[in-house]
Design an enzyme around this catalytic site. Sequence first.
Site, short mmCIF file in Angstrom:
data_model
loop_
_atom_site.label_atom_id
_atom_site.label_comp_id
_atom_site.label_asym_id
_atom_site.label_seq_id
_atom_site.Cartn_x
_atom_site.Cartn_y
_atom_site.Cartn_z
N SER A 36 -3.00 10.00 -13.81
CA SER A 36 -3.00 9.23 -15.05
C SER A 36 -4.24 8.33 -15.15
CB SER A 36 -1.72 8.39 -15.17
OG SER A 36 -1.58 7.49 -14.10
N TYR A 104 5.71 2.83 -1.87
CA TYR A 104 7.17 2.97 -1.79
C TYR A 104 7.56 4.06 -2.79
CZ TYR A 104 6.83 -1.33 0.85
OH TYR A 104 6.49 -2.28 1.79
N ARG A 105 7.35 5.32 -2.35
CA ARG A 105 7.50 6.44 -3.26
C ARG A 105 8.41 7.54 -2.75
NH1 ARG A 105 1.31 8.37 -3.30
NH2 ARG A 105 1.94 9.15 -5.35
N ASN A 165 -7.95 14.51 -3.05
CA ASN A 165 -7.27 13.22 -3.00
C ASN A 165 -6.26 13.14 -1.86
OD1 ASN A 165 -6.96 10.61 -4.25
ND2 ASN A 165 -7.22 11.63 -6.23
N LYS A 224 -18.19 13.56 -3.76
CA LYS A 224 -18.38 12.12 -4.04
C LYS A 224 -18.87 11.43 -2.77
CE LYS A 224 -14.18 12.53 -5.52
NZ LYS A 224 -12.79 12.30 -5.94
N GLY A 254 -9.68 3.38 -7.66
CA GLY A 254 -9.85 3.88 -9.02
C GLY A 254 -11.25 4.36 -9.32
N GLY A 256 -13.07 6.65 -7.69
CA GLY A 256 -13.13 8.10 -7.60
C GLY A 256 -12.53 8.79 -8.81
N ASP A 257 -11.43 8.21 -9.32
CA ASP A 257 -10.81 8.76 -10.52
C ASP A 257 -11.71 8.55 -11.74
OD1 ASP A 257 -8.59 9.43 -8.97
OD2 ASP A 257 -7.65 7.47 -9.33
#
Length: 313
Positions: A36, A104-105, A165, A224, A254, A256-257
């Site tokens: 996202s 926490y996923r 990633n 990168k 963020g 790299g994104d």
Amino acid sequence: MDVVTIGETMVLFVPNNVGPLRFASQFEKTVGGAESNVMIALSRLGHETGWISRLGEDEFGLYIRQFIRGEGIDISRVTYDTAYPTAVFFKERQAAQDPKIYFYRKGSAASQMTPEMLDEAYIAQAKILHLTGILPALSPSCRETAYRAIEIARKHGLKVVFDPNIRLKLWSKEEAKEVLMDLASRCDIVMPGIEEGEILTGETEPERIAAALLRNGAQAVVLKLGEQGAFYATPEQQEYVAGYPVKQIVDTVGAGDGFAAGFLSGLLRGWSYTEAVRLGNRIGAFALTVPGDVEGYPFWSQVDPNAKAQILR
């Protein structure tokens, strides 16, 4: 639709003070998720984007839905789960260092995604499918979902762009290498960070990492390199592209994104790889200047209000 992606987004809590989380008492709430993040940055650059995911039917899930939809991203293929929650993570700020991240996923709603949730017609309308190596690490069903998405994309002629990633908190280095190299072999463009390239190929030099990934099946590799910029290679050409200097780095998460979004934006505009990579470097540099995952991504008018000539100087 220009770009569609699939992945987990979480609620991010960032403490107001620098130091160990055990001493933090006040936090800012925002969102974060590699896929996202890229779509938000692309949307601000003027592109039509879609995000496929699964959220808990809870307050955090509602917050993420509002946040991402508010950035102009299509979320019509997001589903909601009453049994599993929306994930959260915390960022521990450290003076003059990269922040520590605590996730926490486990058992999250997003980890319950399955290939059956994918809408083939929805993916087929896009120009690019963007995937990361986080999705296949979440669960066996998410891994199947990643493979199915690539299968759909290739069937309908989309360009498939893959950012490894690597998250070693989700799986072992050995398993990550095996699965991600297999996924990378099915994608058109592979864009790892330098350390990720070393994990995947066993090589340490950018040229050798890129060569290994090209032999593995990619049509192009974009590596990168942090403050040094980036290196790209195709079977016909290769080049180092210098990064943009940043006077004060506030938060590296963020970046790299942001680079990925800038690079994809360049491709969508019909630019050369050199031009697209240079734009990626510039968008990544914007992300370094503020705390948070997405807060620093610029709108197109901030990047270049006139034309691409300004960007390419």
